[in-house]
Design a protein around this motif. Structure first.
Motif, mmCIF file in Angstrom:
data_model
loop_
_atom_site.group_PDB
_atom_site.id
_atom_site.type_symbol
_atom_site.label_atom_id
_atom_site.label_comp_id
_atom_site.label_asym_id
_atom_site.label_seq_id
_atom_site.Cartn_x
_atom_site.Cartn_y
_atom_site.Cartn_z
ATOM 1 N N SER A 109 76.479 21.482 46.108
ATOM 2 C CA SER A 109 75.988 21.813 44.699
ATOM 3 C C SER A 109 74.697 21.050 44.572
ATOM 4 O O SER A 109 74.460 20.190 44.721
ATOM 5 C CB SER A 109 77.087 21.485 43.879
ATOM 6 N N VAL A 163 75.715 26.450 43.017
ATOM 7 C CA VAL A 163 76.935 26.092 43.752
ATOM 8 C C VAL A 163 77.133 26.991 44.870
ATOM 9 O O VAL A 163 76.973 28.068 44.704
ATOM 10 C CB VAL A 163 78.169 26.277 42.819
ATOM 11 N N LEU A 217 80.782 18.785 40.466
ATOM 12 C CA LEU A 217 79.660 19.245 41.182
ATOM 13 C C LEU A 217 78.366 18.765 40.482
ATOM 14 O O LEU A 217 78.418 18.291 39.186
ATOM 15 C CB LEU A 217 79.726 20.897 40.878
ATOM 16 N N THR A 246 76.048 19.855 38.897
ATOM 17 C CA THR A 246 75.399 20.707 37.934
ATOM 18 C C THR A 246 76.425 20.639 36.766
ATOM 19 O O THR A 246 76.599 21.877 36.513
ATOM 20 C CB THR A 246 75.181 22.006 38.678
#
Length: 327
Positions: free
Chosen positions: A228, A233, A253, A255
């Motif tokens: 990620s 992703v 992740l 993000t």
């Protein structure tokens, strides 16, 4: 508040350190990093009393870390809308960093100085920093540099067969989606004396207990399952065919999102991702895709990825069907 009050002031001080340290310039007008260090690397310069060598000129690891600091500082200030008057100065500092060099096969050299000879039989791959543990170089953003690091990673010898050197090359291979190199390094770690019957691990094959591999294995498995970056992703970026099915849960992740769970087999992937803010995500899977559904609805696929829009707190259920093997 943390970004403004803690991170930016720290990055500003580190940028000032690099400005003071790398203040001289070479024949090409770019700054020089010296003395510059690469972990444990016996170069032909600056012998130490115990016979090892570590210092030379323009270590690529040092250059990449300086670049990362300046990139993060500028991005943080733009995000916060502060320090606008200083951005041109930091951008000019970034542009003055030494150019990276390639060897005769196109691999990235560890020292960005023409007269410094490469040492390939060396367990560290510090000059791969922008691939791992950094995240700047990907096949999508920097394909030429990604290829140079892939060649460099494949050329590296093992020096004394230390586990952590193999781990570094393995994590580089995973980030570059280099499945042959991933399989080779993973097989060596699992089958050639680095794991004992009690699941303890060794520093060298069959000798010297050391926890490097124990500590690294969770990261290795997670990286094989999901990659990620802000806005991206990627599922199963470097999963060997021999690991044909599995499940992972609870991966944060890079993000502002969480992979709640993911299951995969030879037919496809089922996953759930929860976003912590409003964002558009590029969901990527490099295997041949037959179908891509989000929350039960088919979404258009562009090559190896699809784009979805998520709201804060929303969980997307993802189903990717793979194209059948051999028809």
């Amino acid at each position: 508040d943390f970004l403004r009050d803690r991170v930016v002031p720290a990055l500003r001080e580190i940028a000032l350190f690099f400005e003071d340290y790398a203040c001289d310039r070479g024949p090409d007008g770019r700054v020089i990093f010296y003395p510059s260090f690469s972990p444990e690397n016996p170069t032909p310069h600056f012998a130490t009393p115990n016979g090892t060598y570590a210092a030379s000129i323009n270590s690529v690891m040092d250059i990449m870390i300086c670049g990362e600091v300046l990139d993060n500082l500028c991005e943080a200030c733009r995000t916060l809308g502060i320090e606008e008057e200083n951005l041109p100065h930091w951008q000019a500092q970034r542009a003055s960093l030494p150019r990276l060099l390639l060897d005769e096969e196109g691999g990235l050299k560890e020292w960005a100085w023409p007269s410094v000879v490469e040492n390939y039989d060396h367990r560290h791959v510090s000059h791969h920093y922008d691939v791992w543990p950094g995240r700047r170089v990907t096949w999508e953003d920097e394909p030429e540099l990604a290829r140079a690091i892939l060649i460099s990673n494949r050329k590296r010898a093992q020096q004394d067969d230390s586990a952590h050197g193999i781990i570094h090359r393995l994590l580089t291979a995973i980030r570059l989606k280099d499945l042959p190199e991933t399989v080779q390094n993973l097989y060596q770690l699992m089958n050639q004396g680095f794991v004992t019957r009690s699941l303890h691990t060794n520093h060298y094959p069959y000798r010297v207990h050391f926890p490097d591999l124990q500590g690294a294995m969770p990261a290795i498995l997670i990286e094989m399952c999901v990659y990620s970056a802000p806005g991206t992703v990627e599922l199963l970026p470097a999963m060997p065919a021999s690991l044909g099915h599995g499940r992972i849960e609870g991966v944060w992740l890079y993000t502002w999102a969480k992979l709640e769970h993911m299951e995969w087999d030879v037919h496809g992937v089922h996953a759930a991702i929860t976003s912590n803010r409003d964002q558009t995500l590029t969901l990527r899977c490099r295997r041949p895709i037959a179908g891509f559904r989000v929350n039960g609805t088919a979404v258009p696929v562009e090559g190896d990825h699809a784009n979805i829009v998520l709201s804060t707190g929303e969980t997307a259920t993802i189903k990717i069907d793979f194209q059948p093997v051999n028809g």
